[in-house]
Design an enzyme around this catalytic site. Sequence first.
Site, short mmCIF file in Angstrom:
data_model
loop_
_atom_site.label_atom_id
_atom_site.label_comp_id
_atom_site.label_asym_id
_atom_site.label_seq_id
_atom_site.Cartn_x
_atom_site.Cartn_y
_atom_site.Cartn_z
N LYS A 201 0.86 -1.18 0.00
CA LYS A 201 0.00 0.00 0.00
C LYS A 201 0.90 1.23 0.00
CE LYS A 201 -3.54 2.36 2.69
NZ LYS A 201 -4.47 2.27 3.82
N LYS A 254 -2.18 -1.63 -3.82
CA LYS A 254 -3.05 -0.46 -3.72
C LYS A 254 -2.22 0.81 -3.76
CE LYS A 254 -6.00 1.82 -0.45
NZ LYS A 254 -6.29 2.00 0.95
C1 PBG Z 1 -7.43 3.31 5.80
C2 PBG Z 1 -7.69 3.15 4.34
C3 PBG Z 1 -7.54 4.10 3.33
C4 PBG Z 1 -8.01 3.49 2.16
C5 PBG Z 1 -8.41 2.20 2.50
N1 PBG Z 1 -8.19 2.02 3.84
C6 PBG Z 1 -7.06 5.51 3.36
C7 PBG Z 1 -5.66 5.80 3.73
O1 PBG Z 1 -4.83 4.93 3.93
O2 PBG Z 1 -5.40 6.99 3.83
C8 PBG Z 1 -8.08 4.13 0.80
C9 PBG Z 1 -9.18 3.64 -0.07
C10 PBG Z 1 -9.52 4.52 -1.23
O3 PBG Z 1 -8.90 5.58 -1.47
O4 PBG Z 1 -10.44 4.15 -1.95
N2 PBG Z 1 -6.14 3.03 6.19
ZN ZN Z 2 -5.60 3.82 8.23
#
Ligand code: PBG
Ligand code: ZN
Length: 341
Positions: A201, A254
């Site tokens: 991520k 992601k």
């Molecule tokens: C929480 C989380 C996020 C997303 C999924 N889980 C936001 C982040 O990490 O700031 C993003 C999902 C999206 O943008 O569709 N940790």
């Molecule tokens: Zn988070």
Amino acid sequence: MNTPSSLPAFARLRRLRRTDALRRLVRQNALSADRMILPIFVSEVDAARVEIPSMPGVYRWPVEEVGEVVAEADKAGLGGVLLFGIPALKDTRGSEASATGGVVQRAIRGIRDSGYEGVVVSDVCLCEYTDHGHCGIIDDEGTVLNDVTLKRLAETALSHARAGADIVAPSAMMDGQVAAIRRALDENDLGQTAVLSYSAKYASGYYGPFRDAADGAPQFGDRRSHQMDPANAYEAERELDADVREGADLLMVKPGLAYLDIVRRARVAHPNVPLAAYNVSGEYSMVKAAAERGWLDERAVVLETLLSFLRAGADLVITYHALDAARWLAEAAGSASGGHP
Ligand code: PBG
Ligand code: ZN
């Protein structure tokens, strides 16, 4: 090869593109509803569903009404739903994230009781539940502490599993989060609950609309001390390897679109582990904004994008377009088979 003798030899690749039947015969990837997961925002602060301004067509659902969209997902034959919670109460340690009566826990129980047949996945993180908006416990300097956060993530995952989640999906990017969650599940007779790790991520600008939707933007600082640097590729393999060793059942990359090289890398490095790509909020909003202006053909672009994740090597796609895409696929199937049901 039938190349005219006046020309150098060339391949006639157009032969297999001549008719729709030929194209279908040699098509390598096909999108289907059961490979798509729909993210759903469940809210404790809204009395009725509220559309998210930067994500047209996506809503925050009160727990009492979330059954409506889950029923739609069921009818469309989607693979599953991924739940995010917006709690009424936030505090420094994100207490509500792991509360038995928390927003996601209640939603999961309701969905289970409704007889929903798809897979129920829950996002495991603290950022929507902490008053500072960070994904974990912070110290006086605002640094996100890894190991104390693991304990909170494990408690949160456990509460989701107890409520009936099929899969828990840690997204906090804390080192050791999969191991901590796996151990907590196993020690509590929840060996059947699977873990989908947000393994690779990245610290991405594409999460902007999500943070509006889920009210989870950090109040100071950013997430670069734990989410991956967009400049790095090899490091993703270490993240993926670590999660496999810690017991992840499924892996994720992601965001999706700007990271298709990472999706491919993950597929090659772990050919035998199911792989998800997350087509994130910002990717959704860009397509919707352009389509609203008539600058893009939404249906064509969405189906092409989702297919590109499969082509790159993903087995499943998490996408806010899932309901639309499933409808378009069903329409296409209906017309291809001459309208038979
Ligand atoms: C929480 C989380 C996020 C997303 C999924 N889980 C936001 C982040 O990490 O700031 C993003 C999902 C999206 O943008 O569709 N940790
Ligand atoms: Zn988070």
